[in-house]
Write a protein that holds these residues in place. Sequence first.
Motif, PDB file in Angstrom:
ATOM      1  N   UNK A  37       0.823  -1.213   0.000  1.00 37.50           N
ATOM      2  CA  UNK A  37       0.000   0.000   0.000  1.00 37.50           C
ATOM      3  C   UNK A  37       0.857   1.264   0.000  1.00 37.50           C
ATOM      4  N   UNK A  38       1.991   1.237   0.676  1.00 34.47           N
ATOM      5  CA  UNK A  38       2.903   2.385   0.654  1.00 34.47           C
ATOM      6  C   UNK A  38       3.586   2.498  -0.709  1.00 34.47           C
ATOM      7  N   UNK A  39       3.947   1.364  -1.252  1.00 29.32           N
ATOM      8  CA  UNK A  39       4.553   1.351  -2.591  1.00 29.32           C
ATOM      9  C   UNK A  39       3.592   1.981  -3.588  1.00 29.32           C
ATOM     10  N   UNK A  40       2.317   1.673  -3.485  1.00 31.21           N
ATOM     11  CA  UNK A  40       1.318   2.253  -4.383  1.00 31.21           C
ATOM     12  C   UNK A  40       1.179   3.761  -4.157  1.00 31.21           C
ATOM     13  N   UNK A  41       1.179   4.176  -2.907  1.00 28.22           N
ATOM     14  CA  UNK A  41       1.002   5.597  -2.593  1.00 28.22           C
ATOM     15  C   UNK A  41       2.174   6.446  -3.075  1.00 28.22           C
TER      16      UNK A  41
END
Length: 81
Positions: free
Chosen positions: A40-44
């Motif tokens: 989810x952080x990678x996506x953000x």
Amino acid sequence: MDVLYFAWVRERVGLPRERVETTAATVRDLVTELKAREARYEAAFADERALRVAVDQELTDFDADLSRAREVAFFPPMTGG
């Protein structure tokens, strides 16, 4: 340090804010640490060009020093209207 997320960044991370223990020297280092946590952080943070950052409520860039920072906020570019 407190890390705040706004708009679609908050939606992707799933949190409006969190307390982060970090050894990051710069905002870019912090982003690298966050991206390594979960998908989810990678996506953000997949496209830094689509993000703006403020350190202690002052707009800055991803090379900003975090040695004395208390707060980092991430948000999409603002538009006028």
